[in-house]
Enzyme design. Structure first.
Site, PDB file in Angstrom:
ATOM      1  N   HIS A 308       0.855  -1.185   0.000  1.00  0.00           N
ATOM      2  CA  HIS A 308       0.000   0.000   0.000  1.00  0.00           C
ATOM      3  C   HIS A 308       0.887   1.230   0.000  1.00  0.00           C
ATOM      4  O   HIS A 308       1.938   1.222   0.637  1.00  0.00           O
ATOM      5  CB  HIS A 308      -0.915   0.009   1.239  1.00  0.00           C
ATOM      6  CG  HIS A 308      -2.060   0.940   1.091  1.00  0.00           C
ATOM      7  ND1 HIS A 308      -1.961   2.284   1.373  1.00  0.00           N
ATOM      8  CD2 HIS A 308      -3.320   0.728   0.640  1.00  0.00           C
ATOM      9  CE1 HIS A 308      -3.127   2.849   1.113  1.00  0.00           C
ATOM     10  NE2 HIS A 308      -3.966   1.942   0.662  1.00  0.00           N
ATOM     11  N   ASP A 365      -8.017  -5.389   0.187  1.00  0.00           N
ATOM     12  CA  ASP A 365      -8.523  -6.228  -0.900  1.00  0.00           C
ATOM     13  C   ASP A 365      -8.197  -7.700  -0.718  1.00  0.00           C
ATOM     14  O   ASP A 365      -8.777  -8.551  -1.381  1.00  0.00           O
ATOM     15  CB  ASP A 365      -7.941  -5.752  -2.235  1.00  0.00           C
ATOM     16  CG  ASP A 365      -8.464  -4.389  -2.586  1.00  0.00           C
ATOM     17  OD1 ASP A 365      -9.653  -4.163  -2.367  1.00  0.00           O
ATOM     18  OD2 ASP A 365      -7.670  -3.552  -3.057  1.00  0.00           O
TER      19      ASP A 365
HETATM   20  N1  ACO Z   1       4.133  -7.694  -4.928  1.00  0.00           N
HETATM   21  C1  ACO Z   1       5.483  -7.705  -5.102  1.00  0.00           C
HETATM   22  N2  ACO Z   1       6.267  -6.622  -4.930  1.00  0.00           N
HETATM   23  C2  ACO Z   1       5.670  -5.472  -4.578  1.00  0.00           C
HETATM   24  C3  ACO Z   1       4.274  -5.377  -4.371  1.00  0.00           C
HETATM   25  C4  ACO Z   1       3.499  -6.549  -4.556  1.00  0.00           C
HETATM   26  N3  ACO Z   1       2.174  -6.531  -4.381  1.00  0.00           N
HETATM   27  N4  ACO Z   1       3.946  -4.110  -4.022  1.00  0.00           N
HETATM   28  C5  ACO Z   1       5.105  -3.426  -4.011  1.00  0.00           C
HETATM   29  N5  ACO Z   1       6.144  -4.248  -4.338  1.00  0.00           N
HETATM   30  C6  ACO Z   1       7.569  -3.892  -4.356  1.00  0.00           C
HETATM   31  C7  ACO Z   1       7.923  -3.044  -5.588  1.00  0.00           C
HETATM   32  O1  ACO Z   1       8.313  -3.859  -6.675  1.00  0.00           O
HETATM   33  C8  ACO Z   1       9.044  -2.202  -5.039  1.00  0.00           C
HETATM   34  O2  ACO Z   1      10.189  -3.009  -4.976  1.00  0.00           O
HETATM   35  P1  ACO Z   1      11.659  -2.367  -5.214  1.00  0.00           P
HETATM   36  O3  ACO Z   1      11.826  -1.344  -4.129  1.00  0.00           O
HETATM   37  O4  ACO Z   1      12.584  -3.517  -5.105  1.00  0.00           O
HETATM   38  O5  ACO Z   1      11.625  -1.744  -6.583  1.00  0.00           O
HETATM   39  C9  ACO Z   1       8.634  -1.912  -3.604  1.00  0.00           C
HETATM   40  O6  ACO Z   1       7.806  -3.041  -3.225  1.00  0.00           O
HETATM   41  C10 ACO Z   1       7.839  -0.624  -3.423  1.00  0.00           C
HETATM   42  O7  ACO Z   1       6.723  -0.662  -4.311  1.00  0.00           O
HETATM   43  P2  ACO Z   1       6.110   0.603  -5.043  1.00  0.00           P
HETATM   44  O8  ACO Z   1       5.546   0.166  -6.357  1.00  0.00           O
HETATM   45  O9  ACO Z   1       7.099   1.730  -5.048  1.00  0.00           O
HETATM   46  O10 ACO Z   1       4.948   0.984  -4.056  1.00  0.00           O
HETATM   47  P3  ACO Z   1       3.781   1.957  -4.396  1.00  0.00           P
HETATM   48  O11 ACO Z   1       3.468   2.680  -3.140  1.00  0.00           O
HETATM   49  O12 ACO Z   1       4.063   2.776  -5.596  1.00  0.00           O
HETATM   50  O13 ACO Z   1       2.598   0.951  -4.796  1.00  0.00           O
HETATM   51  C11 ACO Z   1       0.729  -0.452  -4.705  1.00  0.00           C
HETATM   52  C12 ACO Z   1       1.579   0.601  -3.973  1.00  0.00           C
HETATM   53  C13 ACO Z   1       0.303   0.084  -6.078  1.00  0.00           C
HETATM   54  C14 ACO Z   1      -0.543  -0.711  -3.891  1.00  0.00           C
HETATM   55  C15 ACO Z   1       1.566  -1.741  -4.862  1.00  0.00           C
HETATM   56  O14 ACO Z   1       1.958  -2.230  -3.599  1.00  0.00           O
HETATM   57  C16 ACO Z   1       0.825  -2.821  -5.651  1.00  0.00           C
HETATM   58  O15 ACO Z   1       0.854  -2.823  -6.883  1.00  0.00           O
HETATM   59  N6  ACO Z   1       0.151  -3.795  -4.921  1.00  0.00           N
HETATM   60  C17 ACO Z   1      -0.614  -4.813  -5.575  1.00  0.00           C
HETATM   61  C18 ACO Z   1      -1.957  -4.236  -6.030  1.00  0.00           C
HETATM   62  C19 ACO Z   1      -2.909  -4.009  -4.866  1.00  0.00           C
HETATM   63  O16 ACO Z   1      -3.096  -4.849  -4.008  1.00  0.00           O
HETATM   64  N7  ACO Z   1      -3.541  -2.813  -4.893  1.00  0.00           N
HETATM   65  C20 ACO Z   1      -4.550  -2.437  -3.889  1.00  0.00           C
HETATM   66  C21 ACO Z   1      -4.119  -1.258  -3.120  1.00  0.00           C
HETATM   67  S1  ACO Z   1      -5.253  -0.947  -1.803  1.00  0.00           S
HETATM   68  C22 ACO Z   1      -6.552  -0.154  -2.500  1.00  0.00           C
HETATM   69  O17 ACO Z   1      -6.491   0.468  -3.545  1.00  0.00           O
HETATM   70  C23 ACO Z   1      -7.800  -0.267  -1.771  1.00  0.00           C
END
Ligand code: ACO
Length: 443
Positions: A308, A365
């Site tokens: 998140h 979720d």
């Molecule tokens: N699975 C694997 N790796 C992940 C995940 C994941 N679900 N989420 C983040 N990471 C990793 C990224 O690859 C990144 O790794 P790095 O530092 O080695 O490059 C690090 O964790 C940070 O991730 P960001 O993408 O910078 O985090 P951001 O805050 O931009 O994204 C998000 C947040 C979009 C929710 C992301 O965690 C994601 O895509 N999760 C899966 C989708 C999801 O569950 N969305 C629902 C959100 S809650 C809602 O809307 C109600």
């Protein structure tokens, strides 16, 4: 609100500028940089808005490190335990939970608006039956502005209120219609003697041949899911609603823009993606393969329902849902192997260094899809249900923005990185190049 100042110094010229610091009642203070460009000639660059407060708001507070979520100062766990969705909607719109008299009046006002214009039924029939219900919702909610002309003047506070009531009242009716249309079943009219969740479930699951009555456990589970999703401060879809509204667009069009933004799998589309992912994993023995994919930077796969932007400890909504999940499935008498799979996936991921180092925890979720599936919803409806709940937050945030005296059209700037000025050559003199698709493939 200003309590302090922040001084910025240009290392090259030694010039310095002082900006006011705005203090909130909770959470980080903010440097008010409204005059930054005019004074310094510099812009700020913050593409994902990680360090940017786009507004001052009194609606929802999140402390991502401590896992706190409050609507109007009420803790989300307290609300989920002791309030109904319509009470929460009242608090989001008006500032406080209603007293008995206010509650009765609000429930009556919302109930009064649950039906939709009969012509909207024909509007639905223009969609293909296999359309995703979120595609239908984007269109139909936007089209409400073509049906309710008498509440479109955003400068009139009574019209703003009527639009808000109409949206909260009609969104479950439209959501249920999008399900019925997908299933090829006739639309079910609302019943105003039922509460919000009961009425919604009935409109989704009744058929002319057999009436449907949700059990108390089902209605309560639905209500709880709506409460947990009702607002979440300046997330992507809410910011979209505010930005659309900043141009003085009408509230129905603004909420349609929020629905479009919510649809993406990185936001509200994640609940459908979680269930699809659990089905794809299929068995506990396959978890390690999928975890390896999630950690592989060359693989676009992400563990859906994990991570998140704001919560870096745990998502308090996920904690409430996790504890409700068992109770709901027990009461409904549903044994879902996907729940066992989800639990095991969570356990393994939470012990994995990759997820620990990046502070990736289950978000709301991760569990909501399992409960919604148990209630009988197909996965295409999960994001629609999120939109039903979030409509209350969107319209409250829109109303707050429109009512703030200093609100202006939202118009971000950019750092331009394209070509500098160049002449337009005659066609015959323009350089030969490989086709665009091949250039993209070659990187
Ligand atoms: N699975 C694997 N790796 C992940 C995940 C994941 N679900 N989420 C983040 N990471 C990793 C990224 O690859 C990144 O790794 P790095 O530092 O080695 O490059 C690090 O964790 C940070 O991730 P960001 O993408 O910078 O985090 P951001 O805050 O931009 O994204 C998000 C947040 C979009 C929710 C992301 O965690 C994601 O895509 N999760 C899966 C989708 C999801 O569950 N969305 C629902 C959100 S809650 C809602 O809307 C109600």
């Amino acid at each position: 609100m200003s309590t302090d100042t922040f001084t910025l110094t240009d290392n090259q010229t030694g010039a310095s500028w002082t900006f006011p610091v705005v203090a909130g009642t909770q959470g980080p203070d903010a440097i008010d940089i409204r005059t930054l460009y005019a004074e310094t000639g510099y812009l700020t660059l913050d593409p994902g808005f990680s360090s940017t407060a786009s507004c001052a708001s009194a609606i929802t507070f999140i402390d991502g490190d401590k896992g706190i979520l409050q609507y109007r100062g009420y803790d989300i766990r307290d609300l989920a335990e002791h309030a109904t969705f319509l009470e929460v909607a009242y608090a989001l719109l008006y500032g406080d939970l209603p007293n008995l008299e206010e509650k009765r009046k609000f429930e009556k006002d919302i109930t009064h608006h649950t039906m939709v214009h009969e012509q909207i039924h024909s509007f639905f029939r223009g969609f293909r039956r296999d359309a995703h219900p979120m595609a239908v919702m984007c269109g139909v909610v936007g089209a409400l502005s073509a049906f309710y002309h008498d509440s479109l003047d955003i400068r009139d506070s009574r019209q703003r209120e009527i639009s808000a009531h109409r949206l909260i009242a009609k969104i479950p009716t439209l959501a249920a219609m999008s399900l019925k249309y997908m299933l090829g079943q006739p639309f079910v009219y609302p019943r105003n003697d039922l509460n919000y969740a009961e009425n919604f479930l009935r409109m989704c699951f009744s058929v002319p041949a057999e009436d449907y009555r949700a059990s108390a456990a089902m209605a309560r589970a639905m209500d709880k899911i709506l409460i947990l999703h009702a607002d979440h401060e300046q997330n992507a879809s809410t910011s979209t609603v505010r930005l659309a509204g900043s141009s003085q667009a009408n509230p129905f069009a603004c909420i349609a823009s929020g629905i479009a933004s919510l649809w993406g799998p990185a936001h509200g589309g994640a609940n459908q993606a979680v269930l699809n992912m659990l089905q794809e994993i299929g068995h506990v023995k396959n978890i390690s393969t999928f975890l390896a994919k999630a950690k592989d930077k060359d693989d676009p796969f992400r563990l859906m329902g994990f991570g998140h932007r704001v919560y870096k400890n745990y998502d308090p909504r996920a904690a409430v849902l996790k504890s409700s999940c068992d109770a709901v499935l027990d009461e409904l008498g549903v044994a879902d192997p996907l729940l066992d799979l989800a639990r095991e996936l969570e356990r393994i991921a939470l012990e994995d260094e990759y997820f620990i180092d990046r502070k990736l925890f289950p978000n709301v979720d991760f569990y909501s899809g399992i409960i919604l599936k148990a209630l009988g919803f197909p996965s295409e409806m999960f994001t629609v249900l999120f939109a039903v709940a979030r409509t209350v937050g969107w319209i409250s945030q829109w109303k707050e923005m429109v009512e703030q005296p200093d609100h202006r059209i939202g118009r971000p700037r950019q750092v331009y990185i394209g070509q500098t000025c160049r002449p337009v050559l005659p066609l015959a003199e323009r350089p030969q190049r490989k086709p665009q698709a091949i250039r993209q493939q070659e990187g």
